[in-house]
Design an enzyme around this catalytic site. Sequence first.
Site, PDB file in Angstrom:
ATOM      1  CG  ASP A 134      -7.439  24.909 -14.838  1.00  0.00           C
ATOM      2  OD1 ASP A 134      -6.446  25.577 -15.129  1.00  0.00           O
ATOM      3  OD2 ASP A 134      -7.826  24.755 -13.678  1.00  0.00           O
ATOM      4  CB  CYS A 194      -1.811  43.687 -13.765  1.00  0.00           C
ATOM      5  SG  CYS A 194      -0.692  43.556 -15.180  1.00  0.00           S
ATOM      6  CB  CYS A 198       1.207  41.874  -8.220  1.00  0.00           C
ATOM      7  SG  CYS A 198       1.420  40.167  -7.629  1.00  0.00           S
ATOM      8  CB  CYS A 240      -5.310  36.667  -5.484  1.00  0.00           C
ATOM      9  SG  CYS A 240      -4.847  38.418  -5.382  1.00  0.00           S
ATOM     10  CB  CYS A 243      -3.463  40.853 -11.579  1.00  0.00           C
ATOM     11  SG  CYS A 243      -4.049  39.164 -11.822  1.00  0.00           S
TER      12      CYS A 243
END
Length: 380
Positions: A134, A194, A198, A240, A243
């Site tokens: 990441d 998605c 959003c 969040c 999506c």
Amino acid sequence: MTYAQLKAEIIAYSISIGIDKIGFAATDPFLELKERLITQQKLGYQSGFEEADIEKRVSPELLLPKAKSIIAIALAYPSKMKNAPLSKKLERRGLFCRASWGEDYHTILRNKLAKLEAFILEKDPSAKLVSMVDTGELSDRAVAERAGIGWSGKNCSIITEEFGTYVYLGQMITTIPLPPDKPITEQCGTCTKCIDACPTGAIVQGGQLDSNKCIAFLTQTKTFLADEFREKLGNRIYGCDTCQQVCPENKGKDFHLHEEMEPDPEVVKPLLRELLFISNREFKEKFGSLSGAWRGKKPLQRNAIIGIAHYKDTTALNDLEKLLKEDPRPVIRGTAAWTIGKLATNQSESILKAAKEREKDANVIAEIDKGLNMLKNQII
């Protein structure tokens, strides 16, 4: 031992240590990604959390000289929580996104990669290896796509056939020329769910994200949240999932393969008011093991205050007044002032007027004025 045989042994070992999916890719520069990153930079769509040097993001050999292949791994995480507490009157709760449930995924993946490194070095002591998760220079998604882990979806996530988008990604660059796998062809087709769902329009078009509008990014910022996004935040404390939740490829996908990824419901659905005055020590003890704690408590407290506005929880008025009077941080005082205005109680106006008389910070005064202006347009 041939490289194909070594690859087979690496795959077998990866399964034995709980890696859910593994793929292999060549180390050629990611030229298509480079063009996308240049475009993102020109449009101002980057979040600022990324590696700034685009060449490092697309050139594995800059990170490991004589690199010959990249091993990509994926671990599936749960999408459903057992015994989730309800958010109800007097007990309004926030929510951490699924990717922040359980132990910090950086730790989990690094442990898996460390075991994989030790296994490979046992087989080939001369090998050079560089692993990352990441926060490394390479794009997790670009590597996973090339290695056949999944395809890059319109929601800017890797979509795997087995686990949907609910996977953590990591990779290891190596000097061993392991045979590469075939990328999976993009399968989103004409679906735009998605993009349509959003909350802030952050998915500009399929596969292109304006990070500065993305709620997952916004929940991690430490400054005042722009007015246009406050109503969109809802009760989100960190991240969040919208999506991902609307993606048809995620329908029915819920895997509980790793005990350390299981969420503590009271931690990932915390009571909003309990976050307001939590000490640094308490925060570390309760939330420190989550990936969502990496930015500290301030952004999460700000989000909790906005969550109180979302629920119109007037029972929190005294707490908000206390923050407005006593908290040393302008962002927290100002957000509390805005929320007091949103709540529109009989006491809201007097609280805000009193605060304006003593407040010295210009940004907080601006938030107090927003609250007072909202009250003018509401029946109190």
